[in-house]
Design a protein around this motif. Structure first.
Motif, PDB file in Angstrom:
ATOM      1  N   UNK A 206     -36.233  -2.549 -36.055  1.00  0.00           N
ATOM      2  CA  UNK A 206     -36.738  -3.087 -37.316  1.00  0.00           C
ATOM      3  C   UNK A 206     -36.220  -4.505 -37.537  1.00  0.00           C
ATOM      4  N   UNK A 207     -36.743  -5.143 -38.554  1.00  0.00           N
ATOM      5  CA  UNK A 207     -36.262  -6.452 -38.992  1.00  0.00           C
ATOM      6  C   UNK A 207     -36.219  -6.470 -40.505  1.00  0.00           C
ATOM      7  N   UNK A 208     -35.374  -7.302 -41.065  1.00  0.00           N
ATOM      8  CA  UNK A 208     -35.287  -7.349 -42.522  1.00  0.00           C
ATOM      9  C   UNK A 208     -34.606  -8.629 -42.973  1.00  0.00           C
ATOM     10  N   UNK A 209     -34.929  -9.038 -44.186  1.00  0.00           N
ATOM     11  CA  UNK A 209     -34.161 -10.048 -44.912  1.00  0.00           C
ATOM     12  C   UNK A 209     -33.487  -9.313 -46.050  1.00  0.00           C
ATOM     13  N   UNK A 210     -32.142  -9.332 -46.082  1.00  0.00           N
ATOM     14  CA  UNK A 210     -31.374  -8.592 -47.079  1.00  0.00           C
ATOM     15  C   UNK A 210     -30.739  -9.568 -48.063  1.00  0.00           C
ATOM     16  N   UNK A 211     -30.832  -9.253 -49.348  1.00  0.00           N
ATOM     17  CA  UNK A 211     -30.328 -10.125 -50.406  1.00  0.00           C
ATOM     18  C   UNK A 211     -29.457  -9.313 -51.356  1.00  0.00           C
TER      19      UNK A 211
END
Length: 382
Positions: free
Chosen positions: A140-145
């Motif tokens: 998977x891929x993600x941008x986490x904030x």
């Protein structure tokens, strides 16, 4: 005539009283010092002259602090412009990981450690489900904030993840999540895995003496909410959606409605009751005390790119995914800082003359009245 109140106004007015409280760290004081002097003579400025009409303009310098509501606008636009280059022609999900209220004191006294643990176990959970061949069988891929607040400025650490609905397999091919990307993973199952892994690692850290404060019992039985929804109608709308979360600070200047000699009134949105607009009034010191909870440790990475979107893998992975999807559209060159300023601020852009719209040329940069004092908040409110 209405008066525009800002966070800087609140800090300058109530910081002397705040200094009498215990438990305010030096890093928090430094952040308040910067925010309290943003775009004031204390930070200096520049003298600029119009190339066309010759008029002279004075521009006060900004603090560029990541907690400042004034300074995050342009940084947000620049960051989003860079993310446009990474958009994929797939569906995206918005996933949120939260922790029980019983852990709030642990987070307060172990901020960096607990924030890192939240990132680690949230991504570990998402990756575990993505690697399962029965569910996806891909990376998977993600941008986490990281966010630490709710609408009323209360302390509420939680993680937002923007997740493409699929992943890249061992052969570099794109695999959509179930139902052609309309379903990611079961949130109740993710919640159970997330809570178990988080608590297991937390108790190990406590045994190693790395965690201050008591670790509550029966944490697994508490509500660990994992929320996921398909958030975007098209890949292009991801950009707008990202802007709501990435560079947001705890409170914007627009929400500060009134500042008196002793109190601050601000607006908030009651999402549990039909998104009603409400107001809350706190003493100035109580308001700043709440705000202090949302100043993250120095150099802490509040935004992280994970999986195939990480810096190490991103370029190669995106190329492979686009090839797999048959996406051969040329990438549009990102806008420059100057172009973004003009688009965002228009005629108010500091790069153009306010009188005739001509080009501004830098004549002189002048320093602030003084350097930051040893006590970062000394002199505020005087």
């Amino acid at each position: 005539m209405a008066v525009d109140n800002t966070l800087g106004d609140v800090i300058r007015q109530f910081s002397p009283a705040l200094q009498e409280k215990r438990g305010v760290s030096g890093d928090q004081l430094k952040a308040l010092w910067a925010l309290g002097r943003c775009r004031t003579p204390e930070l200096g400025g520049s003298v600029m002259a119009c190339h066309d009409c010759g008029s002279v303009h004075y521009v006060l310098h900004s603090c560029r602090n990541r907690h400042c509501p004034r300074c995050q606008g342009i940084d947000k636009e620049l960051w989003i412009e860079a993310r446009k280059q990474e958009l994929l022609p797939v569906k995206y999900f918005h996933v949120v990981f939260t922790v029980p209220h019983e852990l709030l004191e642990l987070f307060r006294f172990n901020r960096e450690l607990m924030y890192n643990l939240l990132f680690e176990k949230s991504w570990e959970t998402l990756s575990l489900f993505a690697r399962d061949p029965k569910l996806l069988g891909a990376q998977a891929g993600a941008i986490a904030i990281l966010h630490t607040w709710d609408q009323r400025l209360n302390y509420h650490p939680h993680l937002h993840l923007i997740v493409p609905a699929g992943g890249i397999d061992e052969n570099g091919h794109w695999k959509s999540s179930k139902q052609d990307g309309d379903f990611l993973f079961d949130v109740k199952q993710m919640s159970a895995v997330f809570s178990a892994r988080f608590v297991r690692k937390l108790r190990r850290l406590k045994r190693q003496g790395k965690v201050q404060k008591y670790v509550p019992r029966d944490l697994i039985k508490k509500p660990w909410v994992v929320y996921a929804k398909q958030a975007f109608g098209s890949p292009e709308s991801v950009v707008e959606y990202l802007g709501r979360y990435t560079h947001r600070v705890a409170i914007s200047n627009a929400r500060i409605l009134e500042v008196t000699d002793s109190q601050v009134t601000f607006s908030w949105c009651d999402r549990e009751n039909g998104y009603q607009k409400k107001t809350e009034t706190l003493s100035g010191v109580a308001f700043l005390t709440r705000f202090l909870d949302h100043i993250v440790p120095p150099r802490f990475r509040r935004i992280r790119h994970l999986g195939f979107l990480s810096s190490r893998n991103k370029k190669q992975s995106l190329e492979a995914i686009r090839k797999s999807l048959g996406d051969e559209q040329p990438r549009v060159a990102p806008l420059s800082r100057t172009q973004i300023l003009e688009l965002r601020f228009g005629e108010r852009s500091v790069l153009k003359c306010k009188d005739c719209g001509g080009e501004l040329l830098l004549l002189e940069t002048y320093p602030g009245k003084r350097a930051p004092p040893v006590n970062p908040l000394a002199g505020m409110g005087q």
